[in-house]
Design a protein around this motif. Structure first.
Motif: not given
Length: 440
Positions: A247, A251, A279-283, A285
Protein backbone atom coordinates in the motif's frame (compact mmCIF):
# COMPACT_ATOMS: atom_id res chain seq x y z
CA UNK A 1 40.00 -24.18 -5.08
CA UNK A 2 39.41 -26.00 -1.77
CA UNK A 3 42.00 -23.82 0.00
CA UNK A 4 40.37 -20.65 -1.36
CA UNK A 5 36.93 -21.78 -0.13
CA UNK A 6 38.36 -22.63 3.28
CA UNK A 7 40.00 -19.21 3.50
CA UNK A 8 36.71 -17.48 2.63
CA UNK A 9 34.80 -19.57 5.18
CA UNK A 10 37.46 -18.87 7.78
CA UNK A 11 37.25 -15.17 6.98
CA UNK A 12 33.48 -15.02 7.63
CA UNK A 13 33.41 -17.58 10.44
CA UNK A 14 31.48 -16.25 13.45
CA UNK A 15 33.40 -18.50 15.80
CA UNK A 16 36.41 -16.19 15.37
CA UNK A 17 36.54 -13.76 18.29
CA UNK A 18 33.65 -15.45 20.09
CA UNK A 19 33.21 -14.88 23.83
CA UNK A 20 33.04 -17.84 26.21
CA UNK A 21 29.51 -19.23 25.92
CA UNK A 22 29.02 -19.65 29.65
CA UNK A 23 29.94 -16.01 30.27
CA UNK A 24 27.59 -14.83 27.49
CA UNK A 25 24.70 -16.80 28.99
CA UNK A 26 25.41 -15.30 32.43
CA UNK A 27 25.40 -11.78 30.97
CA UNK A 28 22.16 -12.42 29.05
CA UNK A 29 20.44 -13.91 32.10
CA UNK A 30 21.42 -10.95 34.30
CA UNK A 31 20.20 -8.43 31.68
CA UNK A 32 16.75 -10.07 31.49
CA UNK A 33 15.57 -8.98 34.93
CA UNK A 34 13.50 -5.79 35.34
CA UNK A 35 13.82 -4.77 38.95
CA UNK A 36 14.83 -1.63 40.84
CA UNK A 37 17.11 0.60 38.79
CA UNK A 38 16.11 -0.95 35.44
CA UNK A 39 12.47 0.04 35.99
CA UNK A 40 13.46 3.61 36.85
CA UNK A 41 15.81 3.87 33.85
CA UNK A 42 13.07 2.52 31.58
CA UNK A 43 10.45 4.97 32.93
CA UNK A 44 12.82 7.92 32.50
CA UNK A 45 13.72 6.79 28.97
CA UNK A 46 10.01 6.55 28.12
CA UNK A 47 9.42 10.12 29.35
CA UNK A 48 12.38 11.38 27.30
CA UNK A 49 11.16 9.55 24.17
CA UNK A 50 7.60 10.85 24.72
CA UNK A 51 8.86 14.42 24.97
CA UNK A 52 10.88 13.89 21.77
CA UNK A 53 7.81 12.61 19.94
CA UNK A 54 5.72 15.43 21.39
CA UNK A 55 8.04 18.16 20.13
CA UNK A 56 9.09 16.23 17.01
CA UNK A 57 12.77 16.11 18.01
CA UNK A 58 14.69 13.24 16.43
CA UNK A 59 17.77 13.89 18.56
CA UNK A 60 15.81 13.51 21.82
CA UNK A 61 14.19 10.29 20.59
CA UNK A 62 17.60 8.84 19.69
CA UNK A 63 18.90 9.73 23.14
CA UNK A 64 16.00 7.88 24.76
CA UNK A 65 16.62 4.79 22.64
CA UNK A 66 20.28 4.72 23.65
CA UNK A 67 19.50 4.52 27.38
CA UNK A 68 16.61 2.09 27.07
CA UNK A 69 17.14 -1.37 28.69
CA UNK A 70 14.41 -3.06 26.62
CA UNK A 71 16.78 -5.16 24.50
CA UNK A 72 17.72 -7.38 27.48
CA UNK A 73 14.56 -9.51 27.82
CA UNK A 74 14.06 -9.72 24.02
CA UNK A 75 17.55 -11.12 23.45
CA UNK A 76 17.05 -13.34 26.51
CA UNK A 77 13.90 -14.79 24.94
CA UNK A 78 15.86 -15.57 21.77
CA UNK A 79 18.57 -17.33 23.77
CA UNK A 80 16.00 -19.26 25.80
CA UNK A 81 14.25 -20.40 22.63
CA UNK A 82 17.52 -21.31 20.86
CA UNK A 83 18.81 -23.37 23.83
CA UNK A 84 15.36 -24.80 24.69
CA UNK A 85 15.83 -23.16 28.07
CA UNK A 86 12.14 -22.62 28.78
CA UNK A 87 12.82 -21.24 32.23
CA UNK A 88 14.91 -18.43 30.69
CA UNK A 89 12.26 -17.99 27.97
CA UNK A 90 9.42 -17.64 30.51
CA UNK A 91 11.47 -15.26 32.65
CA UNK A 92 12.32 -13.14 29.60
CA UNK A 93 8.72 -12.96 28.39
CA UNK A 94 7.49 -12.14 31.90
CA UNK A 95 9.99 -9.28 32.27
CA UNK A 96 9.26 -8.03 28.75
CA UNK A 97 5.56 -7.85 29.62
CA UNK A 98 6.40 -5.95 32.83
CA UNK A 99 8.60 -3.52 30.87
CA UNK A 100 5.86 -3.08 28.24
CA UNK A 101 3.22 -2.38 30.90
CA UNK A 102 5.48 0.15 32.67
CA UNK A 103 6.27 1.85 29.36
CA UNK A 104 2.63 2.06 28.27
CA UNK A 105 1.52 3.38 31.65
CA UNK A 106 4.25 6.03 31.77
CA UNK A 107 3.71 7.27 28.21
CA UNK A 108 -0.08 7.28 28.59
CA UNK A 109 0.13 9.41 31.75
CA UNK A 110 2.59 11.79 30.07
CA UNK A 111 0.47 12.34 26.94
CA UNK A 112 -2.71 12.61 29.03
CA UNK A 113 -1.35 15.52 31.07
CA UNK A 114 0.70 17.07 28.26
CA UNK A 115 -0.88 20.27 26.87
CA UNK A 116 0.41 19.40 23.38
CA UNK A 117 -1.84 16.81 21.76
CA UNK A 118 -0.88 17.25 18.09
CA UNK A 119 0.35 14.17 16.24
CA UNK A 120 3.74 15.16 14.87
CA UNK A 121 5.48 13.39 11.97
CA UNK A 122 7.67 11.34 14.33
CA UNK A 123 4.51 9.97 15.97
CA UNK A 124 2.72 9.28 12.70
CA UNK A 125 5.74 7.36 11.39
CA UNK A 126 5.17 4.70 14.07
CA UNK A 127 1.52 3.95 13.26
CA UNK A 128 1.80 2.13 9.92
CA UNK A 129 4.46 -0.63 9.99
CA UNK A 130 5.44 -2.49 6.83
CA UNK A 131 7.85 -5.11 5.50
CA UNK A 132 10.79 -2.71 5.79
CA UNK A 133 10.30 -2.55 9.55
CA UNK A 134 10.61 -6.35 9.62
CA UNK A 135 13.89 -6.19 7.71
CA UNK A 136 15.25 -3.51 10.04
CA UNK A 137 14.25 -5.48 13.15
CA UNK A 138 15.65 -8.76 11.84
CA UNK A 139 19.03 -7.50 10.62
CA UNK A 140 19.31 -5.15 13.57
CA UNK A 141 18.72 -8.13 15.84
CA UNK A 142 21.40 -10.11 13.99
CA UNK A 143 23.94 -7.34 14.54
CA UNK A 144 22.95 -7.04 18.20
CA UNK A 145 23.28 -10.71 19.08
CA UNK A 146 26.52 -11.09 17.11
CA UNK A 147 27.97 -8.18 19.10
CA UNK A 148 26.78 -9.71 22.38
CA UNK A 149 28.61 -12.96 21.64
CA UNK A 150 31.95 -11.26 20.84
CA UNK A 151 34.94 -10.81 23.12
CA UNK A 152 35.35 -7.32 21.65
CA UNK A 153 31.86 -5.88 21.85
CA UNK A 154 32.67 -2.88 19.67
CA UNK A 155 30.01 -0.20 19.11
CA UNK A 156 27.12 -1.98 17.31
CA UNK A 157 24.83 -2.10 20.37
CA UNK A 158 23.95 1.64 20.40
CA UNK A 159 23.28 1.46 16.65
CA UNK A 160 21.02 -1.55 17.12
CA UNK A 161 19.08 0.27 19.84
CA UNK A 162 18.52 3.21 17.45
CA UNK A 163 17.77 1.14 14.34
CA UNK A 164 15.27 -1.26 15.90
CA UNK A 165 13.48 1.63 17.67
CA UNK A 166 11.66 -0.16 20.49
CA UNK A 167 10.85 2.97 22.51
CA UNK A 168 8.98 5.20 19.99
CA UNK A 169 6.26 2.61 19.16
CA UNK A 170 5.53 2.12 22.88
CA UNK A 171 5.28 5.88 23.38
CA UNK A 172 3.03 6.18 20.32
CA UNK A 173 0.82 3.42 21.72
CA UNK A 174 0.61 5.40 24.97
CA UNK A 175 -0.33 8.47 22.94
CA UNK A 176 -3.14 6.49 21.31
CA UNK A 177 -4.41 5.32 24.71
CA UNK A 178 -4.25 8.84 26.18
CA UNK A 179 -6.32 10.29 23.31
CA UNK A 180 -8.56 7.26 22.84
CA UNK A 181 -7.21 6.70 19.31
CA UNK A 182 -7.41 2.93 18.87
CA UNK A 183 -5.94 3.06 15.36
CA UNK A 184 -2.75 4.70 16.64
CA UNK A 185 -2.55 2.25 19.55
CA UNK A 186 -2.96 -0.89 17.41
CA UNK A 187 -0.57 0.34 14.67
CA UNK A 188 2.14 1.23 17.19
CA UNK A 189 1.75 -2.02 19.14
CA UNK A 190 1.95 -3.99 15.90
CA UNK A 191 5.26 -2.26 15.09
CA UNK A 192 6.52 -2.93 18.63
CA UNK A 193 5.54 -6.61 18.32
CA UNK A 194 7.32 -6.88 14.97
CA UNK A 195 10.51 -5.44 16.48
CA UNK A 196 10.41 -7.75 19.50
CA UNK A 197 9.62 -10.91 17.57
CA UNK A 198 12.13 -10.49 14.78
CA UNK A 199 14.95 -9.46 17.11
CA UNK A 200 14.11 -12.63 19.05
CA UNK A 201 14.10 -14.74 15.85
CA UNK A 202 17.43 -13.28 14.73
CA UNK A 203 18.85 -14.16 18.15
CA UNK A 204 17.44 -17.69 17.85
CA UNK A 205 19.18 -18.18 14.48
CA UNK A 206 22.58 -17.02 15.76
CA UNK A 207 22.28 -19.12 18.93
CA UNK A 208 21.56 -22.22 16.83
CA UNK A 209 24.36 -21.36 14.38
CA UNK A 210 26.93 -20.93 17.16
CA UNK A 211 25.84 -24.22 18.77
CA UNK A 212 25.01 -22.92 22.21
CA UNK A 213 24.40 -25.82 24.62
CA UNK A 214 20.84 -27.14 24.79
CA UNK A 215 19.50 -26.98 28.34
CA UNK A 216 16.66 -29.41 27.80
CA UNK A 217 16.79 -32.11 25.17
CA UNK A 218 13.51 -32.23 23.25
CA UNK A 219 12.12 -35.18 21.41
CA UNK A 220 11.47 -34.80 17.69
CA UNK A 221 7.76 -34.11 18.25
CA UNK A 222 8.35 -31.17 20.64
CA UNK A 223 11.12 -29.78 18.49
CA UNK A 224 8.81 -29.72 15.48
CA UNK A 225 6.17 -27.93 17.56
CA UNK A 226 8.69 -25.20 18.42
CA UNK A 227 9.66 -24.81 14.76
CA UNK A 228 6.01 -24.76 13.62
CA UNK A 229 5.19 -22.17 16.28
CA UNK A 230 8.01 -19.91 15.10
CA UNK A 231 6.96 -20.33 11.45
CA UNK A 232 3.32 -19.47 12.19
CA UNK A 233 4.38 -16.42 14.21
CA UNK A 234 6.62 -15.21 11.38
CA UNK A 235 3.86 -15.60 8.77
CA UNK A 236 1.32 -13.92 11.05
CA UNK A 237 3.51 -10.82 11.20
CA UNK A 238 4.90 -10.85 7.66
CA UNK A 239 1.61 -11.11 5.74
CA UNK A 240 -0.07 -7.92 7.04
CA UNK A 241 3.20 -5.97 7.04
CA UNK A 242 3.79 -6.98 3.41
CA UNK A 243 0.31 -5.69 2.58
CA UNK A 244 1.09 -2.38 4.29
CA UNK A 245 4.37 -2.13 2.37
CA UNK A 246 2.51 -2.71 -0.90
CA UNK A 247 0.00 0.00 0.00
CA UNK A 248 2.88 2.35 0.77
CA UNK A 249 4.44 1.58 -2.62
CA UNK A 250 1.13 2.24 -4.41
CA UNK A 251 0.67 5.55 -2.59
CA UNK A 252 4.20 6.75 -3.34
CA UNK A 253 3.77 5.74 -6.99
CA UNK A 254 0.49 7.70 -7.13
CA UNK A 255 2.14 10.74 -5.54
CA UNK A 256 4.96 10.62 -8.12
CA UNK A 257 2.43 10.55 -10.98
CA UNK A 258 0.46 13.49 -9.58
CA UNK A 259 3.66 15.51 -9.13
CA UNK A 260 4.58 14.77 -12.76
CA UNK A 261 1.10 15.88 -13.87
CA UNK A 262 1.28 19.14 -11.88
CA UNK A 263 4.79 19.87 -13.14
CA UNK A 264 3.96 19.32 -16.83
CA UNK A 265 0.51 20.94 -16.92
CA UNK A 266 1.00 23.89 -14.56
CA UNK A 267 4.50 24.61 -13.27
CA UNK A 268 6.09 24.37 -16.73
CA UNK A 269 3.70 27.15 -17.81
CA UNK A 270 4.73 29.33 -14.84
CA UNK A 271 1.37 29.10 -13.09
CA UNK A 272 2.24 29.81 -9.43
CA UNK A 273 0.42 27.38 -7.12
CA UNK A 274 -0.64 28.87 -3.77
CA UNK A 275 -2.59 25.86 -2.53
CA UNK A 276 -2.16 22.12 -3.11
CA UNK A 277 -3.91 19.24 -1.40
CA UNK A 278 -3.96 15.58 -2.47
CA UNK A 279 -6.67 13.43 -0.89
CA UNK A 280 -5.43 9.87 -1.43
CA UNK A 281 -7.82 8.06 0.91
CA UNK A 282 -11.03 9.40 -0.64
CA UNK A 283 -13.00 7.77 -3.44
CA UNK A 284 -12.56 9.19 -5.98
CA UNK A 285 -9.18 10.58 -5.03
CA UNK A 286 -8.85 14.36 -5.25
CA UNK A 287 -6.19 16.77 -6.42
CA UNK A 288 -7.06 20.25 -5.19
CA UNK A 289 -5.14 23.24 -6.56
CA UNK A 290 -5.39 27.02 -6.45
CA UNK A 291 -3.34 29.49 -8.47
CA UNK A 292 -2.11 33.03 -8.01
CA UNK A 293 -3.69 35.18 -10.72
CA UNK A 294 -4.58 32.33 -13.13
CA UNK A 295 -8.20 31.52 -13.91
CA UNK A 296 -9.35 28.37 -15.73
CA UNK A 297 -12.58 27.97 -17.68
CA UNK A 298 -14.88 25.00 -17.14
CA UNK A 299 -13.79 23.53 -20.49
CA UNK A 300 -10.11 23.83 -19.52
CA UNK A 301 -10.75 22.10 -16.20
CA UNK A 302 -12.67 19.33 -17.99
CA UNK A 303 -9.77 18.84 -20.43
CA UNK A 304 -7.27 18.69 -17.56
CA UNK A 305 -9.38 16.02 -15.86
CA UNK A 306 -9.29 13.99 -19.07
CA UNK A 307 -5.50 14.29 -19.16
CA UNK A 308 -5.28 12.48 -15.81
CA UNK A 309 -5.87 9.22 -17.70
CA UNK A 310 -2.88 10.01 -19.93
CA UNK A 311 -0.70 10.23 -16.79
CA UNK A 312 -2.14 6.91 -15.56
CA UNK A 313 -3.84 8.65 -12.62
CA UNK A 314 -6.95 6.56 -12.10
CA UNK A 315 -10.09 7.24 -10.05
CA UNK A 316 -9.08 10.85 -9.42
CA UNK A 317 -10.82 14.20 -9.79
CA UNK A 318 -8.96 17.46 -10.34
CA UNK A 319 -10.50 20.40 -8.49
CA UNK A 320 -9.24 23.93 -9.17
CA UNK A 321 -10.41 26.37 -6.53
CA UNK A 322 -11.15 29.81 -7.99
CA UNK A 323 -13.68 31.30 -5.57
CA UNK A 324 -11.48 33.81 -3.72
CA UNK A 325 -13.66 34.17 -0.64
CA UNK A 326 -14.34 30.47 -0.13
CA UNK A 327 -10.76 29.62 -1.09
CA UNK A 328 -9.49 31.95 1.62
CA UNK A 329 -11.72 30.27 4.18
CA UNK A 330 -10.69 26.81 3.00
CA UNK A 331 -7.00 27.72 3.08
CA UNK A 332 -7.30 29.00 6.63
CA UNK A 333 -9.15 25.82 7.66
CA UNK A 334 -6.40 23.73 6.10
CA UNK A 335 -3.77 25.78 7.87
CA UNK A 336 -5.48 25.21 11.20
CA UNK A 337 -5.54 21.47 10.55
CA UNK A 338 -2.07 21.32 9.08
CA UNK A 339 1.02 20.72 11.17
CA UNK A 340 3.44 22.00 8.56
CA UNK A 341 4.43 25.51 9.60
CA UNK A 342 6.42 26.13 6.43
CA UNK A 343 3.34 25.53 4.24
CA UNK A 344 1.31 27.80 6.50
CA UNK A 345 3.85 30.61 6.15
CA UNK A 346 4.03 30.25 2.35
CA UNK A 347 0.26 30.31 1.92
CA UNK A 348 -0.14 33.40 4.09
CA UNK A 349 2.68 35.23 2.31
CA UNK A 350 1.18 34.49 -1.12
CA UNK A 351 -2.28 35.55 0.02
CA UNK A 352 -1.01 38.84 1.43
CA UNK A 353 1.23 39.49 -1.54
CA UNK A 354 -1.72 38.99 -3.89
CA UNK A 355 -3.87 41.46 -1.95
CA UNK A 356 -1.18 44.08 -1.48
CA UNK A 357 -0.27 44.04 -5.17
CA UNK A 358 -3.71 45.51 -5.93
CA UNK A 359 -2.99 48.66 -3.92
CA UNK A 360 0.74 49.23 -4.14
CA UNK A 361 2.36 51.58 -6.64
CA UNK A 362 5.93 52.61 -7.27
CA UNK A 363 5.26 56.11 -5.97
CA UNK A 364 8.82 57.34 -6.35
CA UNK A 365 8.97 56.30 -10.00
CA UNK A 366 5.54 57.78 -10.79
CA UNK A 367 6.58 61.08 -9.14
CA UNK A 368 9.71 61.27 -11.30
CA UNK A 369 7.78 60.49 -14.50
CA UNK A 370 5.08 63.07 -13.64
CA UNK A 371 7.65 65.86 -13.16
CA UNK A 372 9.17 65.08 -16.57
CA UNK A 373 5.83 64.88 -18.43
CA UNK A 374 4.20 67.75 -16.52
CA UNK A 375 6.85 70.33 -15.58
CA UNK A 376 4.33 72.39 -13.65
CA UNK A 377 4.09 69.70 -10.92
CA UNK A 378 6.03 70.54 -7.76
CA UNK A 379 5.15 67.39 -5.72
CA UNK A 380 2.79 64.43 -6.05
CA UNK A 381 1.43 62.02 -3.42
CA UNK A 382 -0.62 58.83 -3.96
CA UNK A 383 -2.82 57.05 -1.41
CA UNK A 384 -5.57 54.41 -1.42
CA UNK A 385 -8.75 55.74 0.11
CA UNK A 386 -11.77 57.85 -0.67
CA UNK A 387 -14.81 58.78 1.41
CA UNK A 388 -18.13 59.92 -0.07
CA UNK A 389 -19.89 62.18 2.43
CA UNK A 390 -23.13 62.15 0.41
CA UNK A 391 -23.63 58.38 0.54
CA UNK A 392 -21.65 57.86 3.75
CA UNK A 393 -19.63 55.08 2.08
CA UNK A 394 -15.92 54.45 1.52
CA UNK A 395 -14.20 53.01 -1.54
CA UNK A 396 -10.60 51.84 -1.86
CA UNK A 397 -9.42 53.74 -4.94
CA UNK A 398 -6.25 55.72 -5.72
CA UNK A 399 -6.27 59.27 -4.38
CA UNK A 400 -3.68 61.68 -5.85
CA UNK A 401 -2.68 65.00 -4.27
CA UNK A 402 -0.31 67.30 -6.16
CA UNK A 403 1.06 70.81 -5.91
CA UNK A 404 1.88 72.96 -8.93
CA UNK A 405 4.38 75.80 -9.27
CA UNK A 406 1.97 77.91 -11.26
CA UNK A 407 -1.68 77.95 -12.23
CA UNK A 408 -2.49 75.37 -14.92
CA UNK A 409 -5.19 75.27 -17.59
CA UNK A 410 -8.00 72.73 -17.82
CA UNK A 411 -6.39 70.84 -20.71
CA UNK A 412 -3.26 70.21 -18.65
CA UNK A 413 -5.36 69.07 -15.73
CA UNK A 414 -7.29 66.64 -17.94
CA UNK A 415 -4.10 65.24 -19.50
CA UNK A 416 -2.65 64.68 -16.03
CA UNK A 417 -5.83 62.91 -14.97
CA UNK A 418 -5.87 60.60 -18.04
CA UNK A 419 -2.16 59.84 -17.67
CA UNK A 420 -2.59 58.88 -14.02
CA UNK A 421 -5.50 56.54 -14.88
CA UNK A 422 -3.38 54.83 -17.53
CA UNK A 423 -0.23 54.73 -15.40
CA UNK A 424 -2.03 53.33 -12.33
CA UNK A 425 -4.20 51.00 -14.45
CA UNK A 426 -7.36 52.16 -12.68
CA UNK A 427 -10.72 53.19 -14.16
CA UNK A 428 -11.53 55.50 -11.27
CA UNK A 429 -9.22 57.82 -9.38
CA UNK A 430 -9.55 61.10 -7.48
CA UNK A 431 -7.09 63.95 -8.01
CA UNK A 432 -6.68 66.97 -5.69
CA UNK A 433 -4.70 70.19 -6.28
CA UNK A 434 -4.28 72.66 -3.46
CA UNK A 435 -7.55 71.53 -1.86
CA UNK A 436 -9.39 71.91 -5.18
CA UNK A 437 -10.79 68.67 -6.70
CA UNK A 438 -10.08 68.16 -10.36
CA UNK A 439 -13.17 67.02 -12.25
CA UNK A 440 -13.46 63.29 -12.93
Amino acid sequence: MINTTQKILSFINLQNGEENKKKVIENITSAVSFRGSNIWILACAIIIASVGLNVNSTAVIIGAMLISPLMGPIVGAGFGLGMYNFQLLKKSIKNLLIATAVSLTTSTIYFYISPFKDAQSELLARTSPNIYDILIAFFGGLVGVIAVTRVEKGNPIPGVAIATALMPPLCTAGYGLALGNIKFFLGAMYLYTINCVFICIATFIIVKYLNYPITKQLDLKHEKRVKYGITILILTLIVPSTFFAYQLFIQKNYTAKTQNFIQNEFLNYDYPIIYKNIEYNKSPKRIELAFLGKKFSENEIADLNKKLIYYDIQNTRLIIKQDTFNLGKDIMNRINDSKNLVDQKDVLINELRNKLSQYQFNKSQINKEAKILFPFIHSLTIGNYSYDSKTNTSNIIPVVLFQSKNNIDNDSEEKLKKWLKTRLEKDTIEVYRQNVILKK
